[in-house]
Enzyme design. Structure first.
Site, PDB file in Angstrom:
ATOM      1  N   GLU A 166       0.788  -1.380   0.002  1.00  0.00           N
ATOM      2  CA  GLU A 166      -0.061  -0.148  -0.051  1.00  0.00           C
ATOM      3  C   GLU A 166       0.768   1.328   0.009  1.00  0.00           C
ATOM      4  O   GLU A 166       0.853   1.994   1.057  1.00  0.00           O
ATOM      5  CB  GLU A 166      -0.888  -0.026   1.061  1.00  0.00           C
ATOM      6  CG  GLU A 166      -1.902  -1.040   1.220  1.00  0.00           C
ATOM      7  CD  GLU A 166      -2.874  -0.986   2.325  1.00  0.00           C
ATOM      8  OE1 GLU A 166      -2.977   0.004   3.199  1.00  0.00           O
ATOM      9  OE2 GLU A 166      -4.047  -1.913   2.381  1.00  0.00           O
ATOM     10  N   GLU A 364      -5.111  -8.672   0.770  1.00  0.00           N
ATOM     11  CA  GLU A 364      -5.674  -8.372   2.289  1.00  0.00           C
ATOM     12  C   GLU A 364      -6.916  -8.131   1.965  1.00  0.00           C
ATOM     13  O   GLU A 364      -7.489  -7.547   0.952  1.00  0.00           O
ATOM     14  CB  GLU A 364      -5.085  -7.040   2.763  1.00  0.00           C
ATOM     15  CG  GLU A 364      -3.769  -7.105   3.412  1.00  0.00           C
ATOM     16  CD  GLU A 364      -3.041  -6.194   4.189  1.00  0.00           C
ATOM     17  OE1 GLU A 364      -4.061  -5.241   4.674  1.00  0.00           O
ATOM     18  OE2 GLU A 364      -1.632  -5.868   3.934  1.00  0.00           O
TER      19      GLU A 364
HETATM   20  C1  BGP Z   1      -4.162  -2.151   5.489  1.00  0.00           C
HETATM   21  C2  BGP Z   1      -2.583  -2.330   6.038  1.00  0.00           C
HETATM   22  C3  BGP Z   1      -2.339  -3.351   7.323  1.00  0.00           C
HETATM   23  C4  BGP Z   1      -3.607  -3.318   8.286  1.00  0.00           C
HETATM   24  C5  BGP Z   1      -4.783  -3.232   7.485  1.00  0.00           C
HETATM   25  C6  BGP Z   1      -6.052  -2.908   8.696  1.00  0.00           C
HETATM   26  O1  BGP Z   1      -4.199  -1.096   5.066  1.00  0.00           O
HETATM   27  O2  BGP Z   1      -1.677  -2.919   5.037  1.00  0.00           O
HETATM   28  O3  BGP Z   1      -1.161  -3.029   7.620  1.00  0.00           O
HETATM   29  O4  BGP Z   1      -3.135  -2.624   9.475  1.00  0.00           O
HETATM   30  O5  BGP Z   1      -5.037  -2.259   6.642  1.00  0.00           O
HETATM   31  O6  BGP Z   1      -6.176  -1.556   8.806  1.00  0.00           O
HETATM   32  P1  BGP Z   1      -6.178  -1.071  10.301  1.00  0.00           P
HETATM   33  O7  BGP Z   1      -4.938  -1.410  10.831  1.00  0.00           O
HETATM   34  O8  BGP Z   1      -5.507   0.624  10.115  1.00  0.00           O
HETATM   35  O9  BGP Z   1      -7.404  -0.917  10.827  1.00  0.00           O
END
Ligand code: BGP
Length: 463
Positions: A166, A364
């Site tokens: 990302e 993801e």
């Molecule tokens: C994505 C990232 C992760 C993870 C996930 C969940 O954007 O690649 O690292 O953290 O989101 O989001 P958050 O942790 O901000 O709730």
């Protein structure tokens, strides 16, 4: 109906070094911007929980890989910590880090789990940030060397590499919207950071090609389809601009080897273009990938702006659209993100129709929920909402594949509850519950469901 997936489909999950390893100031690791920021402003982090310990993967990697096996993962993505491997960013390689990553890779392989490795998941070594971070060309060069070191050390066994996770998020967080260090609000600097990230990506891809390694290399992008409120031309233009700025600013360079002309024209019009050097276009063209990882959490809904822009306010993507709250949308209230499973299909269709149907996978997808303890039944978290979330998305993914999309797998965020940046441990995402005090791990109901789905290469569900 039985939702059956293609043979050798990748079933697994993703995580990142900083969010799971812990041991952030031991094992020879140097500080990242996160360690530094937490030391300066702990109140920015949920319940003032910082990155020091996270989910202790550095100690418990063997136990955690056994859990991945129990969840029937055939693949698993994590990242290498640059600040652990090369503590000052450019110099000596840390032997203790090499030993650690070798153990992790070898254990994954021994358990029949294919390792996928990311080189950069938001964790800038502080030493590199002090040299300007991604605003500096020297850091781009340093990243190319770091990538080469990783390929040389681990490329004999790791066949799936990703330069960045990302890459737009540190741009947004660090240089536009104040949710990552260094908390700058300045579009032109943000554009420079984004541009240099693309150059760093291309430098790593070039090093990979030159080394004749036997695997493949790609990048992980968070794609947020931009849906207009209506078909009115002003709403369509708003959606087009959002798509250019948030998706195509990385998608086009990595898949097509060049930036969208409309995006370049837009930034030029507002005098926000980064400085370019001769040779950059050729480097970017050499950064085309073999495999695209797609992180999908939420769509972006937009409409044309209601009001004129304040000309004295900092230039922002929101100069071109307003956010649109669609009536009746389904929300994940804990994270504040809309849940919209068809988005996964729309992304795959866009890639198939407009980008030559690249090899890709869902890298993801997931749902963070607060206070999951309230769903405990007989000692296990009964997270049926997560099972519903996954199966709803898998159904749309299945449809995309049936229509010809070249999607090779599905990885969840994430296998164990982990530390979520400024949100700390507020929202839990894992298949495995982590008790913070004791570090005990226990599989949730969704973990059992996923293990069965992976074993059957599909699941039974309503149409
Ligand atoms: C994505 C990232 C992760 C993870 C996930 C969940 O954007 O690649 O690292 O953290 O989101 O989001 P958050 O942790 O901000 O709730």
């Amino acid at each position: 109906m039985k939702y059956q997936f293609p043979e050798n489909f990748w079933w697994g999950s993703a995580s990142s070094a900083l969010q799971t390893e812990g041991a952030s100031d031991s094992g020879g690791k140097s500080a990242t911007t996160w360690d530094h920021w937490f030391a300066q402003q702990p109140w920015r982090f949920h319940q003032q929980v910082g990155p020091q310990h996270t989910s202790t993967f550095y100690q418990h990697w063997q136990q955690d890989i056994a859990l991945l096996k129990q969840l029937n993962h055939n693949s698993f993505r994590t990242s290498i910590s640059w600040s652990r491997l090369i503590p000052d960013g450019t110099g000596e390689v840390n032997a203790e880090a090499v030993a650690f990553y070798n153990c992790v890779i070898d254990e994954l392989l021994a358990q029949g789990i294919t390792p996928f490795l990311t080189l950069f998941h938001f964790d800038m070594p502080l030493a590199m940030q002090e040299k300007g971070g991604w605003e500096s060309r020297d850091v781009v060069t340093a990243f190319g060397r770091y990538a080469q070191v990783c390929f040389d050390l681990f490329g004999d066994r790791v066949l799936h590499w990703f330069t960045f996770n990302e890459p737009i998020v540190p741009v947004e967080g660090g240089y536009l919207y104040d949710f990552h260090y260094p908390n700058v609000v300045d579009f032109r600097r943000a554009a420079t950071v984004a541009y240099h990230t693309v150059l760093a990506h291309a430098a790593a891809v070039s090093a990979y090609r030159a080394g004749d390694y036997r695997g493949e290399i790609g990048v992980i992008l968070n794609l947020t389809p931009s849906y207009p409120r209506s078909q009115h031309p002003a709403d369509l233009t708003a959606a087009h601009h959002a798509d250019l700025l948030f998706n195509r600013s990385f998608l086009d360079p990595v898949l097509l080897g060049e930036y969208p002309p409309d995006l370049v024209a837009l930034l030029k019009q507002y005098d926000q273009l980064p400085a370019c050097l001769p040779g950059d276009s050729a480097l970017i063209a050499a950064g085309k990938i073999d495999l695209l990882g797609i992180n999908y959490y939420q769509p972006r809904r937009v409409k044309c702006r209601e009001n004129a822009v304040n000309p004295a306010a900092p230039f922002m993507p929101e100069w071109f659209f307003d956010h649109y709250e669609m009536p009746g949308r389904t929300m994940n209230p804990y994270r504040g993100w809309e849940i919209y499973p068809p988005g996964i299909y729309d992304i795959l269709t866009n890639l198939r129709v407009n980008y030559g149907n690249p090899r890709c996978f869902i890298s993801e997808n997931g749902m963070g929920v607060e206070n999951e303890q309230r769903f405990a039944q007989d000692g296990q978290i009964n997270d049926q909402y997560r099972i519903d979330f996954i199966s709803d998305h898998l159904k749309w993914l299945h449809k995309g594949i049936a229509e010809g999309s070249h999607c090779l797998g599905y990885h969840m965020w994430t296998f164990i509850d982990n530390w979520s940046w400024c949100n700390g441990y507020k929202n839990r995402y894992g298949f495995v519950q982590l008790d913070l005090a004791s570090q005990t791990r226990s599989v949730k109901k969704s973990g059992e469901w996923f293990a069965a789905t992976a074993a059957n290469n599909g699941f039974d569900g309503e149409q």
